[in-house]
Enzyme design. Structure first.
Site, PDB file in Angstrom:
ATOM      1  N   ARG A 287      -7.294   9.596   1.945  1.00  0.00           N
ATOM      2  CA  ARG A 287      -8.424   8.546   1.413  1.00  0.00           C
ATOM      3  C   ARG A 287      -9.481   8.408   2.602  1.00  0.00           C
ATOM      4  O   ARG A 287     -10.690   8.362   2.393  1.00  0.00           O
ATOM      5  CB  ARG A 287      -7.641   7.389   0.912  1.00  0.00           C
ATOM      6  CG  ARG A 287      -8.771   6.183   0.864  1.00  0.00           C
ATOM      7  CD  ARG A 287      -8.196   4.776   0.614  1.00  0.00           C
ATOM      8  NE  ARG A 287      -7.253   4.399   1.487  1.00  0.00           N
ATOM      9  CZ  ARG A 287      -7.641   3.562   2.781  1.00  0.00           C
ATOM     10  NH1 ARG A 287      -9.081   3.262   2.669  1.00  0.00           N
ATOM     11  NH2 ARG A 287      -6.835   3.312   3.593  1.00  0.00           N
ATOM     12  N   ARG A 288      -9.035   7.934   3.856  1.00  0.00           N
ATOM     13  CA  ARG A 288      -9.829   7.708   4.908  1.00  0.00           C
ATOM     14  C   ARG A 288     -10.617   8.991   5.303  1.00  0.00           C
ATOM     15  O   ARG A 288     -11.681   9.159   5.716  1.00  0.00           O
ATOM     16  CB  ARG A 288      -8.851   7.172   6.292  1.00  0.00           C
ATOM     17  CG  ARG A 288      -8.270   5.856   5.791  1.00  0.00           C
ATOM     18  CD  ARG A 288      -7.340   5.403   6.814  1.00  0.00           C
ATOM     19  NE  ARG A 288      -6.826   4.011   6.789  1.00  0.00           N
ATOM     20  CZ  ARG A 288      -5.675   3.609   7.199  1.00  0.00           C
ATOM     21  NH1 ARG A 288      -4.760   4.331   8.273  1.00  0.00           N
ATOM     22  NH2 ARG A 288      -5.335   2.518   7.006  1.00  0.00           N
TER      23      ARG A 288
ATOM     24  N   CYS B 100       0.243  11.846  -3.076  1.00  0.00           N
ATOM     25  CA  CYS B 100      -0.528  11.392  -1.932  1.00  0.00           C
ATOM     26  C   CYS B 100      -1.682  12.420  -1.451  1.00  0.00           C
ATOM     27  O   CYS B 100      -2.369  12.212  -0.714  1.00  0.00           O
ATOM     28  CB  CYS B 100       0.621  11.739  -0.782  1.00  0.00           C
ATOM     29  SG  CYS B 100       0.257  10.533   0.679  1.00  0.00           S
TER      30      CYS B 100
ATOM     31  N   ARG C 197       0.596   5.343  17.439  1.00  0.00           N
ATOM     32  CA  ARG C 197      -0.464   6.089  17.025  1.00  0.00           C
ATOM     33  C   ARG C 197      -1.548   5.125  18.036  1.00  0.00           C
ATOM     34  O   ARG C 197      -2.663   6.032  18.514  1.00  0.00           O
ATOM     35  CB  ARG C 197      -1.176   5.640  15.753  1.00  0.00           C
ATOM     36  CG  ARG C 197      -0.488   6.638  14.547  1.00  0.00           C
ATOM     37  CD  ARG C 197      -0.818   6.160  13.193  1.00  0.00           C
ATOM     38  NE  ARG C 197      -0.082   5.356  12.739  1.00  0.00           N
ATOM     39  CZ  ARG C 197      -0.358   4.578  11.554  1.00  0.00           C
ATOM     40  NH1 ARG C 197      -1.280   4.798  10.799  1.00  0.00           N
ATOM     41  NH2 ARG C 197       0.342   3.785  10.973  1.00  0.00           N
TER      42      ARG C 197
ATOM     43  N   LYS D  55       0.747  -1.273  -0.052  1.00  0.00           N
ATOM     44  CA  LYS D  55      -0.106   0.098  -0.030  1.00  0.00           C
ATOM     45  C   LYS D  55       0.923   1.376  -0.072  1.00  0.00           C
ATOM     46  O   LYS D  55       0.413   2.283  -0.392  1.00  0.00           O
ATOM     47  CB  LYS D  55      -0.942   0.021   1.054  1.00  0.00           C
ATOM     48  CG  LYS D  55      -0.302   0.105   2.578  1.00  0.00           C
ATOM     49  CD  LYS D  55      -1.390   0.191   3.877  1.00  0.00           C
ATOM     50  CE  LYS D  55      -0.637   0.248   5.120  1.00  0.00           C
ATOM     51  NZ  LYS D  55       0.049   1.616   5.195  1.00  0.00           N
ATOM     52  N   ASP D  56       2.248   1.149   0.495  1.00  0.00           N
ATOM     53  CA  ASP D  56       3.029   2.213   0.352  1.00  0.00           C
ATOM     54  C   ASP D  56       3.747   2.342  -0.921  1.00  0.00           C
ATOM     55  O   ASP D  56       4.442   3.448  -0.987  1.00  0.00           O
ATOM     56  CB  ASP D  56       4.138   2.196   1.249  1.00  0.00           C
ATOM     57  CG  ASP D  56       3.649   2.349   2.875  1.00  0.00           C
ATOM     58  OD1 ASP D  56       2.455   2.813   3.019  1.00  0.00           O
ATOM     59  OD2 ASP D  56       3.974   1.823   3.804  1.00  0.00           O
TER      60      ASP D  56
ATOM     61  N   SER E  91      -4.572   9.627   6.431  1.00  0.00           N
ATOM     62  CA  SER E  91      -4.627   9.197   5.252  1.00  0.00           C
ATOM     63  C   SER E  91      -5.802  10.362   4.675  1.00  0.00           C
ATOM     64  O   SER E  91      -6.958  10.190   4.941  1.00  0.00           O
ATOM     65  CB  SER E  91      -5.233   7.849   5.124  1.00  0.00           C
ATOM     66  OG  SER E  91      -5.809   7.310   4.004  1.00  0.00           O
TER      67      SER E  91
ATOM     68  N   ARG F  65       0.151  10.608  12.758  1.00  0.00           N
ATOM     69  CA  ARG F  65       1.203   9.839  12.341  1.00  0.00           C
ATOM     70  C   ARG F  65       2.093   9.124  13.125  1.00  0.00           C
ATOM     71  O   ARG F  65       1.859   9.192  14.231  1.00  0.00           O
ATOM     72  CB  ARG F  65       2.255  10.789  11.402  1.00  0.00           C
ATOM     73  CG  ARG F  65       1.401  11.481   9.765  1.00  0.00           C
ATOM     74  CD  ARG F  65       2.499  11.674   9.091  1.00  0.00           C
ATOM     75  NE  ARG F  65       3.594  10.443   8.819  1.00  0.00           N
ATOM     76  CZ  ARG F  65       4.798  10.785   8.542  1.00  0.00           C
ATOM     77  NH1 ARG F  65       5.142  11.929   8.539  1.00  0.00           N
ATOM     78  NH2 ARG F  65       5.344   9.878   8.458  1.00  0.00           N
TER      79      ARG F  65
END
Length: 299
Positions: free
Chosen positions: A128-129, A241, A152, A80-81, A126, A146
């Site tokens: 996206r989130r 990103c 986290r 995913k990175d 993120s 982060r």
């Protein structure tokens, strides 16, 4: 034979590298592996959002430099990175069997997004989130979060802790810290995962045939086909990103996959979704078709 393997220094990265080494030794008992730990730019800079300093590729930069210079033979990443377009001379050679690809709500107070009270604070860095959460619950306050997974998680117990954070199920499970009392997976219909989420990727130099032959033996083909249907969507848009983008493929029978896609703008004002199905060996074609349909909707 010695294989030099670059990896980030985080606990999760080392666990994932150990899984790759275990798989290599299952197929090639005579091989010796040397782990080369690397601190990446993304690991060093934890007080800024990734999209302000160069994106997820900052978790790969130093590892890929060692590959290109020949200091190492392989590099291990969370897929995913990995950006859709890789540096010239490098390629993803194999993936391991995918872990749970879903996102996960982690909270010591609430058990679902629906339980979060109006105005609840939720942590994620993120994009996206963030945009999906805003679409589902526009009342929520989204704050940056982060650091590695444990860092986290620690924020949930700190002063001024958020009500919840969003993490990837796969990382929690590989670390052995997925707690059913506080970890609540979100369905892929609720939150489409990032392309490659839950998958370990093995990167090599494109011209290294010896590593190609070795990686071919440990490549998990069912997961490979899914990753192709997800990553080609990234390739098509060459998204940064700052771009909310998601892709998740799953099998609906032994040969057919169903793939969900999302693409939008940074503010989340325009989100486009599309779902495609097709033969598992046609993942790239499925992704391109979906991308073309979504792109046409934008104009």
């Amino acid at each position: 034979m010695l294989i030099r393997i670059a990896t980030r220094r985080s606990r999760l990265a080392v666990i994932q590298t150990d899984l790759v080494i275990k798989k290599l030794k299952n197929f090639f008992p005579h091989i010796n592996c040397e782990i080369v730990p690397v601190i990446t730019t993304g690991d060093r800079i934890t007080d800024k959002n990734l999209y302000d300093i160069g994106g997820k590729a900052l978790f790969l930069k130093e590892l890929e430099e060692k590959l290109l210079t020949g200091e190492v033979d392989l590099a291990i990443h969370s897929l995913k990175d990995v950006p859709g377009i890789l540096p010239v001379g490098l390629e993803i050679a194999a993936v391991l069997e995918r872990e749970d690809p879903r996102d996960c709500l982690v909270s010591y107070k609430y058990k679902s997004l629906n339980e979060l009270p109006n105005g609840a604070i939720i942590g994620t860095s993120s994009v996206r989130r963030k945009v999906i959460l805003q679409k589902i619950r526009p009342d929520l306050k989204i704050i940056p979060c982060r650091g590695n997974i444990q860092t986290r998680l620690d924020k949930l117990s700190s002063d001024n802790a958020p009500d919840a954070i969003i993490l990837a199920c796969g990382g929690l499970k590989r670390l052995g810290i997925f707690d059913e009392k506080h970890c609540f997976p979100l369905t892929v219909d609720t939150m489409i995962p990032s392309a490659g989420q839950g998958t370990i990727a093995i990167e090599k130099r494109s011209d290294d045939q010896k590593m190609a032959d070795i990686c071919k033996e440990i490549n998990h083909l069912p997961s490979w086909y899914l990753s192709q249907a997800e990553r080609e969507f990234l390739v098509y848009f060459d998204a940064s990103c700052k771009t909310p983008i998601a892709a998740h493929a799953e099998y609906i029978d032994e040969s057919i996959i169903k793939a969900r896609y999302m693409y939008g703008d940074f503010e989340g004002n325009c989100l486009e979704f599309h779902t495609e199905t097709g033969d598992k060996i046609c993942g790239k074609e499925i992704a391109i078709k979906a991308a073309e349909i979504i792109e046409a909707k934008k104009y």
